[in-house]
Design an enzyme around this catalytic site. Structure first.
Site, mmCIF file in Angstrom:
data_model
loop_
_atom_site.group_PDB
_atom_site.id
_atom_site.type_symbol
_atom_site.label_atom_id
_atom_site.label_comp_id
_atom_site.label_asym_id
_atom_site.label_seq_id
_atom_site.Cartn_x
_atom_site.Cartn_y
_atom_site.Cartn_z
ATOM 1 N N GLU A 1 0.543 -0.874 -0.095
ATOM 2 C CA GLU A 1 0.032 0.258 0.163
ATOM 3 C C GLU A 1 0.948 0.915 0.076
ATOM 4 O OE1 GLU A 1 -2.192 1.133 3.044
ATOM 5 O OE2 GLU A 1 -3.574 1.950 2.634
ATOM 6 N N TRP B 1 -8.402 -2.445 -0.653
ATOM 7 C CA TRP B 1 -9.026 -0.748 -0.663
ATOM 8 C C TRP B 1 -9.813 -1.511 -2.135
ATOM 9 C CZ3 TRP B 1 -9.090 3.890 0.756
ATOM 10 C CH2 TRP B 1 -7.933 4.368 1.071
ATOM 11 N N TYR C 1 -5.286 9.157 -1.958
ATOM 12 C CA TYR C 1 -3.521 9.557 -1.749
ATOM 13 C C TYR C 1 -2.931 9.517 -2.502
ATOM 14 C CZ TYR C 1 -6.138 8.081 2.899
ATOM 15 O OH TYR C 1 -6.995 7.880 4.269
ATOM 16 N N CYS D 1 -8.676 9.440 4.767
ATOM 17 C CA CYS D 1 -8.294 9.217 6.789
ATOM 18 C C CYS D 1 -6.769 9.884 7.712
ATOM 19 C CB CYS D 1 -8.780 8.207 7.116
ATOM 20 S SG CYS D 1 -10.248 6.955 6.975
ATOM 21 N N ARG E 1 -7.851 11.923 10.748
ATOM 22 C CA ARG E 1 -9.300 13.072 11.141
ATOM 23 C C ARG E 1 -9.855 11.460 11.187
ATOM 24 N NH1 ARG E 1 -13.125 10.883 7.639
ATOM 25 N NH2 ARG E 1 -12.049 10.300 6.471
ATOM 26 N N ASP F 1 -10.209 4.190 12.555
ATOM 27 C CA ASP F 1 -11.004 2.437 12.871
ATOM 28 C C ASP F 1 -9.707 1.974 14.135
ATOM 29 O OD1 ASP F 1 -11.540 0.243 12.218
ATOM 30 O OD2 ASP F 1 -12.240 0.447 10.907
HETATM 31 N N1 THF Z 1 -12.078 1.864 6.398
HETATM 32 C C1 THF Z 1 -12.779 1.669 7.609
HETATM 33 N N2 THF Z 1 -13.936 0.875 8.035
HETATM 34 N N3 THF Z 1 -11.716 1.581 8.435
HETATM 35 C C2 THF Z 1 -10.068 1.280 7.574
HETATM 36 O O1 THF Z 1 -9.220 1.541 8.667
HETATM 37 C C3 THF Z 1 -10.471 2.085 6.417
HETATM 38 N N4 THF Z 1 -9.067 2.667 5.731
HETATM 39 C C4 THF Z 1 -8.754 2.567 4.826
HETATM 40 C C5 THF Z 1 -10.026 3.312 4.040
HETATM 41 N N5 THF Z 1 -11.198 3.189 4.392
HETATM 42 C C6 THF Z 1 -11.233 2.858 6.061
HETATM 43 C C7 THF Z 1 -8.633 1.468 4.179
HETATM 44 N N6 THF Z 1 -7.772 0.480 4.798
HETATM 45 C C8 THF Z 1 -8.100 -3.072 6.376
HETATM 46 C C9 THF Z 1 -7.252 -2.945 6.759
HETATM 47 C C10 THF Z 1 -6.804 -1.606 6.052
HETATM 48 C C11 THF Z 1 -7.708 -0.366 5.067
HETATM 49 C C12 THF Z 1 -8.882 -1.439 5.213
HETATM 50 C C13 THF Z 1 -8.772 -2.925 5.426
HETATM 51 C C14 THF Z 1 -8.641 -4.828 6.852
HETATM 52 O O2 THF Z 1 -9.470 -5.668 6.803
HETATM 53 N N7 THF Z 1 -7.952 -5.488 7.327
HETATM 54 C C15 THF Z 1 -7.712 -6.875 8.321
HETATM 55 C C16 THF Z 1 -7.550 -7.731 6.749
HETATM 56 C C17 THF Z 1 -5.634 -6.912 6.520
HETATM 57 C C18 THF Z 1 -5.722 -7.848 4.652
HETATM 58 O O3 THF Z 1 -6.263 -8.463 4.143
HETATM 59 O O4 THF Z 1 -3.573 -7.708 4.290
HETATM 60 C C19 THF Z 1 -7.006 -7.476 9.134
HETATM 61 O O5 THF Z 1 -7.505 -8.609 9.434
HETATM 62 O O6 THF Z 1 -5.876 -6.534 9.571
HETATM 63 C C20 THF Z 1 -7.930 3.028 7.048
HETATM 64 O O7 THF Z 1 -6.346 4.001 6.182
#
Ligand code: THF
Length: 274
Positions: A58, A80, A94, A156, A176, A179
């Protein structure tokens, strides 16, 4: 990573119940700060296993100025997917703002590196992803916003600043919206890694990563997971080794990073709010 557990405990104890855009519901606080001394090890959460591959790809994708998820998908990174349109586009998110602000060919990362090398006492070493002219219309879908030249999601991690003192490079991020269960462990590792990369190419030692939050929230469907995580004992932090040959911030590739001594507790699954 006591800092992360302290944040979780703080929000569980003091957070206010608050509705949100995704309809999930959260416990939320406004304003919080964590500090990580990068000399103490690489700040990867150890009380659940983190997928470093997603974090590295990323970051490399942001640095390329890329805003289409095909690079991520080609490398097995799915984080994403939920927000992209049918062609994989996210709009001017970004990478676009970092490397080509507002489409005006302003390369904030290149400027940052130049200032760090030539005028490290500067108080203007900022990079902003927050661009009011491309914020999405919340009454429209992600894809409709992208079709209108807007970002699918507002950033974010909105902006960050670098600082040099005593030969050490520090970075402070203003996030800002955070999660805490899914995003924050990624965000900490990502900015810590970026700080190590910038330090190497500019000839500084790593200082601190300072993580400052606006709305820091725990989604209601992540509370059980975080309680399990809090019951686990944090372990020794791993070490991140960068290929020392790389002297150009845009020259890093995936194989230039090696994480040593990462012995986390098992992964904990959680559903991402979209
Ligand atoms: N939206 C929400 N609700 N939370 C976020 O953290 C978030 N981001 C980005 C954009 N929108 C968001 C996306 N980043 C995961 C991790 C980061 C993300 C989105 C999803 C996630 O699902 N992680 C799992 C699986 C990891 C993997 O498959 O590699 C995990 O268990 O960590 C924040 O910048």
């Amino acid at each position: 990573m006591k800092q992360y557990h302290d944040l979780v405990r703080h929000v569980l104890a003091h957070g206010t119940a608050k509705e949100d855009r995704t309809g999930t519901g959260t416990k939320s606080v406004f304003g919080y700060q964590m500090r990580f001394d990068l000399a103490e090890g690489f700040p990867m959460v150890t009380t659940k296993k983190l997928h470093l591959k997603s974090i590295v790809h990323e970051l490399l994708w942001f640095l390329k100025g890329d805003t289409n998820i095909s690079y991520l998908q080609d490398n097995g990174v799915r984080i994403w997917n939920e927000w992209a349109d049918e062609e994989g586009n996210l709009g001017p998110v970004y990478g676009h703002q970092w490397r080509n602000w507002n489409g005006d060919e302003i390369d904030q990362i290149k400027e940052l590196i130049h200032t760090l090398k030539t005028n490290p006492d500067s108080r203007r070493m900022l990079v902003s992803a927050w661009n009011p002219s491309v914020l999405p219309d919340t009454s429209k879908s992600f894809a409709e916003n992208v079709a209108n030249g807007k970002a699918a999601l507002p950033p974010c991690h909105a902006f960050f600043q670098f600082y040099v003192a005593d030969g050490k490079l520090s970075c402070q991020l203003y996030q800002r919206s955070a999660d805490i269960f899914l995003g924050v462990p990624f965000n900490i590792a990502s900015y810590a890694l970026f700080t190590l990369m910038v330090a190497q190419v500019c000839g500084y030692q790593p200082g601190e990563f300072i993580h400052t939050f606006g709305d820091a929230h725990i989604y209601n469907n992540h509370i059980e997971q975080l309680e399990l995580q809090l019951s686990r004992e944090p372990r020794k932090l791993p070490k991140m080794i960068l290929n020392p040959e790389v002297k150009d911030i845009f020259g890093f590739v995936f194989d230039d990073f090696r994480l040593e001594d990462y012995n986390p507790h098992p992964h904990i699954k959680g559903v991402v709010a979209v």
